[in-house]
Design an enzyme around this catalytic site. Structure first.
Site, PDB file in Angstrom:
ATOM      1  N   HIS A  70       0.822  -1.198   0.000  1.00 38.89           N
ATOM      2  CA  HIS A  70       0.000   0.000   0.000  1.00 38.89           C
ATOM      3  C   HIS A  70       0.864   1.258   0.000  1.00 38.89           C
ATOM      4  O   HIS A  70       0.540   2.248  -0.661  1.00 38.89           O
ATOM      5  CB  HIS A  70      -0.918  -0.016   1.224  1.00 38.89           C
ATOM      6  CG  HIS A  70      -2.144   0.831   1.054  1.00 38.89           C
ATOM      7  ND1 HIS A  70      -3.088   0.571   0.088  1.00 38.89           N
ATOM      8  CD2 HIS A  70      -2.569   1.942   1.702  1.00 38.89           C
ATOM      9  CE1 HIS A  70      -4.055   1.471   0.167  1.00 38.89           C
ATOM     10  NE2 HIS A  70      -3.756   2.316   1.134  1.00 38.89           N
ATOM     11  N   GLU A  75     -11.352  -8.770  -7.437  1.00 35.63           N
ATOM     12  CA  GLU A  75      -9.967  -8.833  -6.964  1.00 35.63           C
ATOM     13  C   GLU A  75      -9.495 -10.251  -6.666  1.00 35.63           C
ATOM     14  O   GLU A  75      -8.303 -10.446  -6.398  1.00 35.63           O
ATOM     15  CB  GLU A  75      -9.806  -8.001  -5.692  1.00 35.63           C
ATOM     16  CG  GLU A  75     -10.180  -6.536  -5.851  1.00 35.63           C
ATOM     17  CD  GLU A  75     -10.117  -5.797  -4.533  1.00 35.63           C
ATOM     18  OE1 GLU A  75      -9.048  -5.237  -4.236  1.00 35.63           O
ATOM     19  OE2 GLU A  75     -11.127  -5.788  -3.809  1.00 35.63           O
ATOM     20  N   CYS A  78      -8.741  -0.494 -12.224  1.00 41.08           N
ATOM     21  CA  CYS A  78      -7.827   0.392 -11.503  1.00 41.08           C
ATOM     22  C   CYS A  78      -6.697  -0.463 -10.951  1.00 41.08           C
ATOM     23  O   CYS A  78      -6.927  -1.456 -10.268  1.00 41.08           O
ATOM     24  CB  CYS A  78      -8.536   1.146 -10.381  1.00 41.08           C
ATOM     25  SG  CYS A  78      -9.563   0.140  -9.303  1.00 41.08           S
TER      26      CYS A  78
END
Length: 771
Positions: A375, A616, A687
């Site tokens: 992240h 995902e 994305c």
């Protein structure tokens, strides 16, 4: 044997430098295996030879002088084959090479084991005996196991030694130390490329509060000042312990109360205090002196056989942390003074750490742990900071104030760069700036192919600064607003009103353009300090929609804040992360409908926004048509999807090289999702980092994705690629790529294709050729 192995590794880990590490290894192995000789040959990449670096049993005068080429002797054979060689009589082996200076002629039995770290042979560990015999299987197994355990320690000690050669000159009172050892220039450390770009700057260490291991080396601010700070910290800890002991006196037994007396006696230990003060007098700052002495004592106690004495290690560490806490407090803002072009280095980067350096001064980021898809790395790409992660051998606490080069393209760090290397990378930076300046003219132009196909380009955001940057680069919407970031920079869950303010700023800035807000996505590599999730396998654990559905009070407050923030703007889209089943989607939709109804009853002028899901995980791939019937749009999170398809933990630097966005299995899954969603007549977007790569963007456009969302810094490059090709040509590229079977082959083909289309400036720049 396991306990012996553990003890050797523990003892070697505490050794202060490479010479001590090697000396300990050969002495401990010789004694443990009851053999006459133990030696270590380390590979010197400059000489391309195996050099005898330590021995117990051979002639000590040969250390550092005797060496073998890569193909010479049995040692060379072990290195070449990268496997053990076990011989009854080494002299009879065809590769045997007699080293007269070592005095090894008396020894016949030979066992050589390669020392391998990250697929690289660092050297060869050898044991020898006088008698004719093969070492038995248990001995060979012990040597192989020990070699594997020690490889990382040796690699780290080598790295630390190389950067320490000129560290002493930075420490007051040791100016002549650098004269005895020549400085090592262009020392390279390999990690994982996390955010593209090149940065040249000065290291600033991001330290964790009261964590001894992360305290960097720094020169003192004067012996008297450092000593005074140390004494003040001691007195503060003594007062704390005395007060705490008194407050608990009524609740503790006499023997438990005596534990506080033990701590107080440790504070008064003249040997402990004296050693710390001695290091301060040598020029070390108080925190570094405390770190060295406390950790040395911790290691000493940890090695003791007696269980009671081993437990003292915990007491010593705890006391050291308490003292360090006060030293850090007294150091105040001095510790975080940042030069221009600061390179922030940490053991593990967190989003909160990005705020430790003013944005205008932050040039690059480096982390010892983590990978290019953590992240923190995603956020680094978002703000356009060259970043390298997973530099596991970097002795980062020794680098404070040092000049380094961060190569975010190839994942390399150069310490103490030479003028030649600096000039080469400065040219790369100038070329990058020239390309970026040329792309600015595309800001107000559409991403439209040469045959008229229009591709909307949106951005991924999370920080306030992302909004301005995104609009400056011509973003047409937000495809992913990471709502967890406002949660991560606080010490508690933000209230509905606080969330509303954060969300409103994003919605207002982009209105009337769409803003897609992902509901709270924590777990995995995204932790909240006030809501810890401790799991053995967090990426397969409690994360994403699983957390928020289990805590409807968190989910409802967040959805209410989103809906209220959209009042009068109506450009909100809500996206649900990590869905794996229809039940999860239906339950989330019920909660959203409930929030809408509640707010309408309270008088707010709102309506239900479009709601979508993120694909995902593989389970979502094969249910995508069912999901599409329930929601308004589908969005693919390509980073996590790639991770789960390839079974690669994207935060683990050991396997980061296996994470491949262009893996054929990933590309086929992406094509399947786009095709199946369109069959239901629902829009599909993506994305992730693949959409941010010019070559990847062309493939996704050809697959039928209707929106590409990326970090703002890559948007101009992607727009330029789309405007430089026809949709027909992109579809031809996709057709060719889908027939390929290797990710690197695909990546190279796309780079060559872009160059063939006259878009070579959008690919990675030519970097200095370094060993």
């Amino acid at each position: 044997m396991l306990s012996v192995l553990r003890k050797i590794v523990q003892e070697v880990s505490a050794a202060p430098d490479l010479e001590s590490v090697l000396d300990l290894i050969v002495r401990r192995i010789q004694r443990t295996m009851k053999t006459q000789v133990c030696s270590i040959f380390l590979f010197d990449p400059v000489q391309q030879r195996y050099v005898l670096r330590a021995t117990q049993g051979l002639n000590q005068d040969a250390v550092g002088k005797v060496s073998l080429s890569m193909t010479e002797g049995i040692v060379g054979q072990v290195g070449q084959r990268a496997e053990p060689i076990n011989l009854e009589d080494a002299a009879r082996h065809p590769a045997f090479h007699y080293l007269q200076a070592t005095g090894e002629e008396r020894y016949h039995a030979f066992l050589g084991v390669p020392i391998i770290h990250h697929r690289t042979v660092l050297g060869v560990l050898v044991v020898q005996q006088v008698e004719h015999r093969r070492f038995d299987e248990s001995e060979e197994a012990f040597m192989v196991t020990l070699s594997a355990q020690l490889a990382g320690i040796i690699a780290h000690a080598e790295a630390t030694g190389s950067v320490n050669m000129d560290t002493a000159e930075a420490v007051a009172g040791q100016a002549d130390a650098s004269e005895s050892v020549p400085a090592v220039h262009d020392k390279r450390f390999n990690g994982v490329a996390a955010a593209p770009g090149v940065a040249i700057g000065t290291v600033v260490i991001a330290t964790l509060t009261a964590e001894l291991e992360t305290v960097p080396d720094k020169p003192g601010r004067g012996v008297e000042r450092e000593r005074a700070d140390f004494h003040a910290a001691l007195e503060a800890v003594r007062d704390d312990l005395t007060t705490l002991g008194k407050s608990l006196a009524q609740r503790l037994k006499a023997e438990e109360q005596a534990l506080f007396d033990v701590y107080l006696r440790m504070l008064d230990d003249s040997a402990l205090r004296g050693e710390i003060e001695r290091r301060i007098e040598q020029g070390q700052w108080a925190q570094g002196a405390l770190r060295d002495v406390i950790l040395a004592q911790v290691q000493q106690f940890s090695r003791m056989e007696d269980a009671y004495l081993r437990e003292r290690a915990t007491d010593v560490r705890d006391l050291g942390r308490r003292i360090l806490g006060y030293l850090q407090e007294s150091a105040g803002p001095v510790q975080m003074e940042c030069p221009d072009n600061a390179i922030l280095i940490a053991d593990e980067l967190s989003p909160a750490m990005l705020g430790m350096v003013p944005e205008e001064k932050l040039a690059g980021l480096v982390a010892v742990s983590g990978s290019g898809n953590s992240h923190a790395a995603i956020m680094a790409r978002s703000i356009g900071i060259p970043t390298v992660m997973g530099v596991v051998d970097l002795p980062f606490t020794r680098l404070d104030g040092r000049k380094v080069i961060v190569d975010g393209y190839s994942g390399r760090i150069y310490v103490n760069p030479s003028e030649r290397l600096l000039e080469a990378f400065e040219r790369v930076i100038r070329d990058e700036q020239a390309v970026a300046a040329g792309l600015e003219e595309l800001r107000d132009l559409p991403a439209e192919t040469t045959d008229g196909y229009r591709m909307p380009l949106w951005v991924n955001t999370g920080l306030v600064a992302d909004v301005t940057r995104s609009l400056e680069r011509g973003a047409e919407g937000i495809g992913l607003y990471r709502t967890e970031i406002p949660f991560m920079i606080r010490d508690f869950f933000p209230s509905e009103q606080e969330q509303l303010q954060s969300y409103r700023s994003q919605l207002e800035a982009f209105a009337p353009r769409p803003v897609t807000m992902r509901t709270l996505d924590i777990g995995g590599d995204k932790a909240l300090p006030y809501f810890p999730i401790n799991e053995d396998n967090p990426f397969l654990g409690w994360r994403g929609i699983r957390v928020t559905l289990d805590h409807p009070e968190i989910f409802l407050v967040q959805v209410r804040a989103m809906l209220r923030a959209s009042e009068g703007l109506d450009n909100l889209r809500i996206m649900l992360p990590m869905v794996t089943s229809i039940h999860e989607v239906e339950e989330a939709l019920r909660q959203i409908d409930r929030a809408v109804a509640e707010l309408q009853d309270e008088g707010y002028d709102i309506k239900r926004p479009p709601v979508g899901v993120m694909v995902e995980v593989p389970a979502a791939v094969y249910q995508v048509r069912r999901f599409a019937r329930l929601v308004d749009f589908i969005s693919v999170g390509s980073n996590d999807l790639t991770q789960y398809i390839l079974a690669v933990d994207r935060n683990n630097p050991r396997v980061a090289g296996l994470y491949a966005a262009y893996h054929p299995a990933v590309l086929r899954a992406l094509q399947y999702i786009a095709r199946e969603t369109r069959r239901e007549g629902k829009p599909v977007s993506i994305c992730g980092e693949m959409a941010a790569d010019p070559g990847g963007a062309l493939l996704l456009m050809a697959m039928g994705y209707e929106v590409l969302s990326m970090n703002a810094n890559n948007l101009p490059r992607v727009k330029s690629a789309i405007r430089g090709v026809s949709l027909v040509r992109a579809q031809s590229l996709l057709s060719r790529v889908l027939r390929m079977g290797d990710a690197e082959e695909i990546h190279q083909y796309l780079r060559d294709a872009l160059k063939g289309l006259g878009l070579g400036q959008l690919t990675r720049p030519r970097l200095p050729n370094q060993l």
